[in-house]
Design a protein around this motif. Sequence first.
Motif, PDB file in Angstrom:
ATOM      1  N   GLU A   1       0.844  -1.199   0.000  1.00 59.76           N
ATOM      2  CA  GLU A   1       0.000   0.000   0.000  1.00 59.76           C
ATOM      3  C   GLU A   1       0.874   1.242   0.000  1.00 59.76           C
ATOM      4  OE1 GLU A   1      -3.176   2.123   3.024  1.00 59.76           O
ATOM      5  OE2 GLU A   1      -3.411  -0.026   2.611  1.00 59.76           O
ATOM      6  N   ARG A   2       0.432   2.264  -0.736  1.00 59.93           N
ATOM      7  CA  ARG A   2       1.144   3.554  -0.739  1.00 59.93           C
ATOM      8  C   ARG A   2       0.655   4.391   0.440  1.00 59.93           C
ATOM      9  NH1 ARG A   2       3.278   6.962  -5.777  1.00 59.93           N
ATOM     10  NH2 ARG A   2       4.535   5.056  -5.730  1.00 59.93           N
ATOM     11  N   ASP A   3       1.594   4.854   1.270  1.00 62.40           N
ATOM     12  CA  ASP A   3       1.204   5.612   2.461  1.00 62.40           C
ATOM     13  C   ASP A   3       1.012   7.096   2.138  1.00 62.40           C
ATOM     14  OD1 ASP A   3       3.711   6.839   2.423  1.00 62.40           O
ATOM     15  OD2 ASP A   3       4.514   5.699   4.117  1.00 62.40           O
TER      16      ASP A   3
ATOM     17  N   GLY B   1       3.563   8.887   0.146  1.00 64.51           N
ATOM     18  CA  GLY B   1       3.881   8.383  -1.176  1.00 64.51           C
ATOM     19  C   GLY B   1       4.877   7.244  -1.189  1.00 64.51           C
TER      20      GLY B   1
ATOM     21  N   ASN C   1       5.682   3.249  -0.871  1.00 65.89           N
ATOM     22  CA  ASN C   1       5.056   1.929  -0.984  1.00 65.89           C
ATOM     23  C   ASN C   1       5.547   1.041   0.160  1.00 65.89           C
ATOM     24  OD1 ASN C   1       3.812   2.772  -3.313  1.00 65.89           O
ATOM     25  ND2 ASN C   1       5.293   1.795  -4.678  1.00 65.89           N
TER      26      ASN C   1
ATOM     27  N   HIS D   1       1.124  -0.708   8.481  1.00 66.02           N
ATOM     28  CA  HIS D   1       2.144  -0.517   7.448  1.00 66.02           C
ATOM     29  C   HIS D   1       3.468  -1.086   7.947  1.00 66.02           C
ATOM     30  CE1 HIS D   1      -0.080   2.965   5.259  1.00 66.02           C
ATOM     31  NE2 HIS D   1      -0.350   1.781   4.734  1.00 66.02           N
TER      32      HIS D   1
ATOM     33  N   SER E   1       9.223  -0.171   4.165  1.00 61.71           N
ATOM     34  CA  SER E   1       9.201   0.401   2.823  1.00 61.71           C
ATOM     35  C   SER E   1       9.802  -0.596   1.838  1.00 61.71           C
ATOM     36  CB  SER E   1      10.013   1.697   2.797  1.00 61.71           C
ATOM     37  OG  SER E   1      10.303   2.076   1.467  1.00 61.71           O
TER      38      SER E   1
ATOM     39  N   LEU F   1       1.411   1.786  -8.299  1.00 65.88           N
ATOM     40  CA  LEU F   1       0.617   2.541  -7.332  1.00 65.88           C
ATOM     41  C   LEU F   1       0.878   4.026  -7.542  1.00 65.88           C
ATOM     42  CD1 LEU F   1       1.216   0.348  -4.140  1.00 65.88           C
ATOM     43  CD2 LEU F   1      -0.597   0.171  -5.862  1.00 65.88           C
ATOM     44  N   ARG F   2      -0.206   4.819  -7.503  1.00 67.43           N
ATOM     45  CA  ARG F   2      -0.058   6.232  -7.852  1.00 67.43           C
ATOM     46  C   ARG F   2      -0.359   7.178  -6.701  1.00 67.43           C
ATOM     47  NH1 ARG F   2      -3.812   6.609 -13.101  1.00 67.43           N
ATOM     48  NH2 ARG F   2      -5.247   5.736 -11.554  1.00 67.43           N
TER      49      ARG F   2
ATOM     50  N   PRO G   1      -1.765   7.940  -2.443  1.00 63.54           N
ATOM     51  CA  PRO G   1      -1.883   7.367  -1.101  1.00 63.54           C
ATOM     52  C   PRO G   1      -3.175   6.554  -0.966  1.00 63.54           C
ATOM     53  CG  PRO G   1      -1.112   9.622  -0.943  1.00 63.54           C
ATOM     54  CD  PRO G   1      -1.470   9.399  -2.386  1.00 63.54           C
TER      55      PRO G   1
END
Length: 291
Positions: free
Chosen positions: A108-110, A113, A115, A128, A131, A158-159, A161
Amino acid sequence: HFATSAGDILAATMAEIVRSVNERLGSPVDFTVIDVGAADGAFLASVRERCGDIQDRTRWIAVDVRDSFVAGVEGITAEMPGALPGTPIRGVVMAHEWLDELPVDVVERDVDGVNRVVLVDESGTETHGPSLVDDAACAAVGVDAPSVRAWLRAWWPLREPGDRAEVGLARDAAWAWMTGLLIEGLALAVDYGHCRPERVQALRGGTLTAYRGGCVVAPVPDGTAGITAHVAVDACQAAVPRTTLTWQRDELASATLPERASPADVERFFAAQRLRQSAGLGGFAWLRWEA
């Protein structure tokens, strides 16, 4: 916990495929059909019943983690992918709604930004983790960060958050394993699937889902529910050269009702329609590989 599409209509289609592969191979004396993730083997037995004169000279093998199987098939209790006695074979290796049950890492992107690997405990609480640029920290939780980064670039970037991806490396490897079970014949995997355009546009939160008793529940990994995530089938296709990708709505013939339809005719008609609906079971992907 799951309702599947592996019923009579699909069994009849699979029987036609099995017979055609047998004919293409010249009716070998060691012709074998393997169903991976076969549950109790009932679907495989249903295919066998529809195979006419080849059913008694064919070896029918159901592979599953359970230890009891229906009559008419040879059951092997094992976790797959892994070593399978008697392989490679001449024949057919099939898996219906198996790839989507293989575990995946979730990324998941936090809010910054970055991943990150998603960690989850047995209560279902997600946090989370490391990284993806921290190879050592990812390795400590069992994640091969360089491979995951490469897979995400190719198949599920992934683009924003909150964007999530289900990393399909295990499914790619499982499809390669299935094809490796063959000397000659056909490998076929049928599953809920998606391709990159759909992932980037519509599946930004992923597809992780759980079922208990046929109802959707929270995907908690405590063993009380069946957990699934749809398959990045274009990545599987790319993992094994010569794999073809089609969709169930195109593979199954459309049904028609006779002028004087019986209740059984009507039931079969609507069952066939459900299997071909684009927004439902018709959206199943068919991965094929021939040797």
